[in-house]
Structure formats: C-alpha cells, structure tokens
Write a protein that holds these residues in place. Structure first.
Motif, short mmCIF file in Angstrom:
data_model
loop_
_atom_site.label_atom_id
_atom_site.label_comp_id
_atom_site.label_asym_id
_atom_site.label_seq_id
_atom_site.Cartn_x
_atom_site.Cartn_y
_atom_site.Cartn_z
N PRO A 33 0.85 -1.20 0.00
CA PRO A 33 0.00 0.00 0.00
C PRO A 33 0.89 1.25 0.00
CG PRO A 33 -0.68 -1.55 1.71
CD PRO A 33 0.61 -2.05 1.17
N CYS A 34 0.34 2.33 -0.56
CA CYS A 34 1.08 3.60 -0.57
C CYS A 34 1.37 4.03 0.86
CB CYS A 34 0.25 4.65 -1.32
SG CYS A 34 1.21 6.11 -1.77
N GLN A 35 2.56 4.59 1.08
CA GLN A 35 2.95 5.00 2.44
C GLN A 35 2.08 6.13 2.98
OE1 GLN A 35 7.03 5.99 1.58
NE2 GLN A 35 7.77 4.13 2.57
N VAL A 36 1.57 6.99 2.09
CA VAL A 36 0.71 8.10 2.51
C VAL A 36 -0.53 8.12 1.63
CG1 VAL A 36 2.58 9.53 3.44
CG2 VAL A 36 1.95 9.75 1.04
N SER A 37 -1.59 8.71 2.13
CA SER A 37 -2.85 8.71 1.39
C SER A 37 -3.02 9.93 0.49
CB SER A 37 -4.02 8.63 2.37
OG SER A 37 -3.98 9.74 3.25
N CYS A 38 -2.10 10.91 0.59
CA CYS A 38 -2.25 12.12 -0.22
C CYS A 38 -0.90 12.80 -0.42
CB CYS A 38 -3.24 13.08 0.42
SG CYS A 38 -2.80 13.58 2.10
N ASN A 39 -0.85 13.70 -1.41
CA ASN A 39 0.34 14.50 -1.73
C ASN A 39 1.58 13.68 -2.06
OD1 ASN A 39 -0.97 16.91 -1.65
ND2 ASN A 39 -0.21 17.52 0.35
N GLY A 41 3.47 9.58 -2.27
CA GLY A 41 4.23 8.66 -1.43
C GLY A 41 4.88 7.62 -2.33
N THR A 42 5.27 6.50 -1.74
CA THR A 42 5.87 5.42 -2.53
C THR A 42 5.24 4.09 -2.16
OG1 THR A 42 7.66 5.13 -0.92
CG2 THR A 42 8.11 6.57 -2.80
N SER A 43 5.33 3.17 -3.09
CA SER A 43 4.87 1.80 -2.92
C SER A 43 5.98 0.92 -3.48
CB SER A 43 3.57 1.62 -3.70
OG SER A 43 3.14 0.28 -3.65
N SER A 44 6.10 -0.31 -2.98
CA SER A 44 7.18 -1.17 -3.45
C SER A 44 6.68 -2.60 -3.63
CB SER A 44 8.37 -1.14 -2.49
OG SER A 44 7.97 -1.60 -1.21
N ARG A 45 7.47 -3.38 -4.37
CA ARG A 45 7.23 -4.81 -4.50
C ARG A 45 8.58 -5.51 -4.53
NH1 ARG A 45 5.18 -6.15 -10.65
NH2 ARG A 45 7.01 -5.34 -11.74
N HIS A 46 8.57 -6.79 -4.17
CA HIS A 46 9.83 -7.53 -4.03
C HIS A 46 9.69 -8.91 -4.67
CE1 HIS A 46 11.05 -4.48 -1.11
NE2 HIS A 46 9.81 -4.56 -0.66
N ARG A 47 10.84 -9.53 -4.91
CA ARG A 47 10.88 -10.92 -5.35
C ARG A 47 12.14 -11.55 -4.77
NH1 ARG A 47 12.13 -10.50 -11.87
NH2 ARG A 47 13.94 -9.14 -11.71
N GLN A 48 12.09 -12.85 -4.60
CA GLN A 48 13.20 -13.59 -4.00
C GLN A 48 13.88 -14.43 -5.08
OE1 GLN A 48 13.94 -13.22 -0.72
NE2 GLN A 48 12.21 -11.79 -0.58
N ARG A 68 7.73 2.64 -6.74
CA ARG A 68 7.01 3.57 -7.62
C ARG A 68 6.32 4.63 -6.77
NH1 ARG A 68 1.78 0.04 -9.76
NH2 ARG A 68 0.79 -0.15 -7.72
N PHE A 69 6.06 5.78 -7.41
CA PHE A 69 5.34 6.85 -6.73
C PHE A 69 3.85 6.55 -6.77
CE2 PHE A 69 9.23 9.04 -8.15
CZ PHE A 69 9.67 9.48 -6.91
N CYS A 70 3.13 7.04 -5.77
CA CYS A 70 1.69 6.81 -5.70
C CYS A 70 1.01 8.01 -5.03
CB CYS A 70 1.38 5.53 -4.94
SG CYS A 70 2.20 5.40 -3.33
N ASN A 71 -0.27 8.16 -5.28
CA ASN A 71 -1.10 9.23 -4.70
C ASN A 71 -0.50 10.62 -4.92
OD1 ASN A 71 -2.98 7.38 -3.82
ND2 ASN A 71 -2.09 7.19 -1.79
N MET A 72 0.17 10.78 -6.07
CA MET A 72 0.83 12.06 -6.37
C MET A 72 -0.18 13.19 -6.56
SD MET A 72 4.02 11.49 -6.23
CE MET A 72 4.66 12.98 -6.95
#
Length: 192
Positions: A33-39, A41-48, A68-72
């Motif tokens: 989930p995006c780190q912040v709900s407005c203005n 934030g960032t979101s990430s995904r991983h693989r092993q 990636r950026f989110c809720n910009m």
C-alpha cells in the motif's frame, strides 16, 4: 578400393553432474500500500531468488525490488473554491459637491486544497454629487478642475493560511478626489 573415414566431435560437455543451471527469481509480490494517502508517497514490491545458479550457471538478472510513486495527485485537503460575499449597499455620498461613495465585500470562504483562490476587488469607490454624466451644481465649482489621484497600493497583508494556499489583501486610498469637474475616482480600493 580405398576406404576413407571422417571424424567429427560430439558430446563435448564434461562428464559427471556439471549441467549448468542459471539462477531464477520468484514471481513479484503484490505492490505494498502507498505510504501516505495524499500528496505523494511510494509503494514497493519484491521478489526472492527461487533457485541459485551453480558454478557454471548465470546469476538471475534484474532487480530484487522496485519502488514507484503513488497518490501524487491526491490532495490532502478537500477542494474548496473561494467565495466572495455580496457587495454591501453604497455608502452615502461624502459631499454634495464632488463627493465619493463606496461599497465593500469580504472573502466569505477562502480557497483551500486545489480550490480556486480569491481574486478581485473587495472595496470600490464611485463618484457622486453629482453622478458621472450629471452637471455640477451651481456653487460647487470654486476653482480649476482637479483630477482624482489614488494613493499607491500598500504592501500585501499576511497570508490567511500557513500552508496549502491562502489569500493576501492589499489596499490603497484616495489621495485626492476629482473636484470642480475634474476626473472622478472610480476603481478598486482593496484587492485580494
């Protein structure tokens, strides 16, 4: 009869269990989930790494995580457009000879978030005694015509907000109104 033979190489790999195995990644995880709900934030995904390369294989290629950026473009404040109040009634004329009257309005609601900021006059003046186009009353002309002179605009006032957009107001005064048939003062006395 002559017999001729040709020889060609085959099965040139080394003997034993030295088959080359390349490394591989697992599938990507879901985006966090995006780190912040407005203005923004960032979101990430991983693989092993799901399988390691052996001594003759290649390591897996590519990143093990992505961001990636989110809720910009999601504002933290709700959009509120500026609203100005209705104009007040005109004041009484300041003089029967070369007077001035004024009216005013206020900022009823300041613009917030991505809302539209206030713009326009907050106080207006208009000549009277006589009204524009009317003749000067007898006894009102007592010298040469003098045109209106506005004072300089003052500095912008303090902002109405500390963040996310506010409004500032500046004012000016009538230094000398038009007299004896001179050009009268018309225009804004306060701006937002």
């Amino acid at each position: 009869a002559h017999n001729e033979e040709e020889v060609a190489p085959c099965k040139t790999q080394p003997c034993g269990n030295d088959e080359c195995i390349d490394g591989a990644f697992s599938d990507w995880s879901d985006w966090t989930p995006c780190q912040v709900s407005c203005n923004g934030g960032t979101s990430s995904r991983h693989r092993q790494i799901s399988s390691m390369a052996n001594k003759c294989g290649h390591e897996p290629e590519g990143p093990a995580s992505e961001v990636r950026f989110c809720n910009m473009h999601v504002p933290c404040e709700a959009r509120v457009d500026c609203a100005l109040s209705q104009w007040s009634d005109w004041t009484s004329c300041s003089s029967s000879c070369s007077g001035v009257k004024s009216r005013s309005r206020e900022v009823a609601t300041h613009g917030q978030g991505d809302g539209v900021s206030c713009m326009g006059a907050l106080k207006e003046s208009w000549p009277c005694g006589p009204e524009p186009g009317e003749s000067m009353q007898a006894g009102c002309v007592i010298g040469p015509a003098v045109d209106c002179v506005f004072g300089a605009w003052g500095s912008w006032g303090t902002c109405s907000a500390t963040c996310n957009g506010g409004q500032r107001i500046r004012t000016r005064a009538i230094a000398h109104d038009g007299t004896n048939g001179g050009r009268r003062c018309t225009g804004a006395l306060a701006h937002v």
